[in-house]
Design a protein around this motif. Structure first.
Motif, PDB file in Angstrom:
ATOM      1  N   LEU A 166       0.851  -1.292   0.013  1.00 49.73           N
ATOM      2  CA  LEU A 166      -0.020   0.110   0.048  1.00 49.73           C
ATOM      3  C   LEU A 166       0.900   1.340   0.209  1.00 49.73           C
ATOM      4  N   ARG A 167       1.969   1.163   0.728  1.00 47.58           N
ATOM      5  CA  ARG A 167       2.725   2.436   0.950  1.00 47.58           C
ATOM      6  C   ARG A 167       3.489   2.415  -0.776  1.00 47.58           C
ATOM      7  N   ALA A 168       3.847   1.652  -1.334  1.00 43.97           N
ATOM      8  CA  ALA A 168       4.271   1.708  -2.469  1.00 43.97           C
ATOM      9  C   ALA A 168       3.468   2.355  -3.407  1.00 43.97           C
ATOM     10  N   ALA A 169       2.333   1.704  -3.525  1.00 45.90           N
ATOM     11  CA  ALA A 169       1.025   2.302  -4.612  1.00 45.90           C
ATOM     12  C   ALA A 169       0.888   3.690  -4.322  1.00 45.90           C
ATOM     13  N   HIS A 170       0.524   4.218  -2.938  1.00 44.78           N
ATOM     14  CA  HIS A 170       0.312   5.436  -2.639  1.00 44.78           C
ATOM     15  C   HIS A 170       1.454   6.574  -3.053  1.00 44.78           C
ATOM     16  N   SER A 171       2.480   6.163  -3.290  1.00 46.92           N
ATOM     17  CA  SER A 171       3.786   6.910  -3.282  1.00 46.92           C
ATOM     18  C   SER A 171       3.562   7.118  -4.978  1.00 46.92           C
ATOM     19  N   VAL A 172       2.957   6.492  -5.654  1.00 46.29           N
ATOM     20  CA  VAL A 172       2.746   6.814  -7.443  1.00 46.29           C
ATOM     21  C   VAL A 172       1.864   7.775  -7.699  1.00 46.29           C
ATOM     22  N   LYS A 173       2.351   8.808  -7.985  1.00 49.68           N
ATOM     23  CA  LYS A 173       1.359   9.973  -8.564  1.00 49.68           C
ATOM     24  C   LYS A 173       0.712   9.854  -9.686  1.00 49.68           C
TER      25      LYS A 173
END
Length: 173
Positions: A166-173
Motif C-alpha cells: 500500500l505504501r508503494a502504491a500510494h507513493s505513485v502520482k
C-alpha cells in the motif's frame, strides 16, 4: 464524514458500500506500523459475492484523520459513518462525492468514485505488487485471493507485506 469516506476509498480501493458500512469495532488503530481496518460482514452490510472479507493496513493521513474523527463521534455510536450507513445512503454518498469532491482528484467529468478502485489497481501494477495481493487489498474475490485468505486463516496476507504494498502504491502520482 464525506471527506473521510473519500479518503478511505482512495486508500483502500474499497467499494463505497463497504466503507459506508464500517463499524467502529472494525477499526484497530494504534501506530502507522500496525493499524488496520476490517471489511467483514456486519449488520450494516454484507460482503458481496464479488468481494472478500479482509484486513487493510492504515497509515499516514488517513490514519490521522480517522483518529481525529473518532474523538468527535459519540461514545455510544457503533457505526463509523452513522449518517451514511444505510444501503440507500450509499447512493447519496456516491452522488455527493461525484458531484462535489472528485474535481479535487481529477478534472475529467467521466471519472467517478468507483474509478478509485481501478486507480489503486493501476498503482499496484506500477509498483509491481503481485495481482493476488492487490486483489486481496482491494477486495476482489477470485480463486487466488480466496485461496490465500484461507491459507492465512482470515488474516489474509502478512500485515507487513500489505503495508509495504500500500505504501508503494500510494507513493505513485
Amino acid at each position: 464524514e464525506l471527506k473521510l469516506i473519500a479518503m478511505l476509498s482512495i486508500h483502500t480501493g474499497a467499494r463505497l458500500k463497504d466503507t459506508c458500512g464500517l463499524r467502529i469495532m472494525e477499526l484497530h488503530l494504534s501506530t502507522d506500523e500496525d493499524s488496520f481496518l476490517e471489511y467483514k460482514h456486519n449488520r450494516n452490510r454484507k460482503i458481496s459475492k464479488e468481494s472478500v472479507e479482509r484486513q487493510v493496513p492504515l497509515f499516514g493521513d488517513v490514519l490521522s484523520e480517522l483518529k481525529s474523527y473518532l474523538t468527535s463521534v459519540g461514545a455510544e455510536e457503533k457505526n463509523l459513518f452513522p449518517r451514511y450507513c444505510g444501503s440507500r445512503q450509499t447512493n447519496n454518498v456516491s452522488s455527493a462525492l461525484n458531484k462535489k469532491h472528485l474535481d479535487i482528484i481529477n478534472e475529467d467529468p467521466r471519472f467517478k468514485m468507483h474509478g478509485l478502485r481501478d486507480t489503486l489497481s493501476s498503482k499496484f501494477m506500477a509498483t509491481n505488487v503481485r495481482n493476488d495481493l492487490a486483489g486481496y487489498l482491494i477486495g476482489w474475490r477470485n480463486p487466488t485471493t480466496v485461496g490465500m485468505q484461507k491459507e492465512y486463516q482470515k488474516g489474509g496476507y502478512p500485515h507487513g507485506q500489505m503495508l509495504t504494498a500500500l505504501r508503494a502504491a500510494h507513493s505513485v502520482k
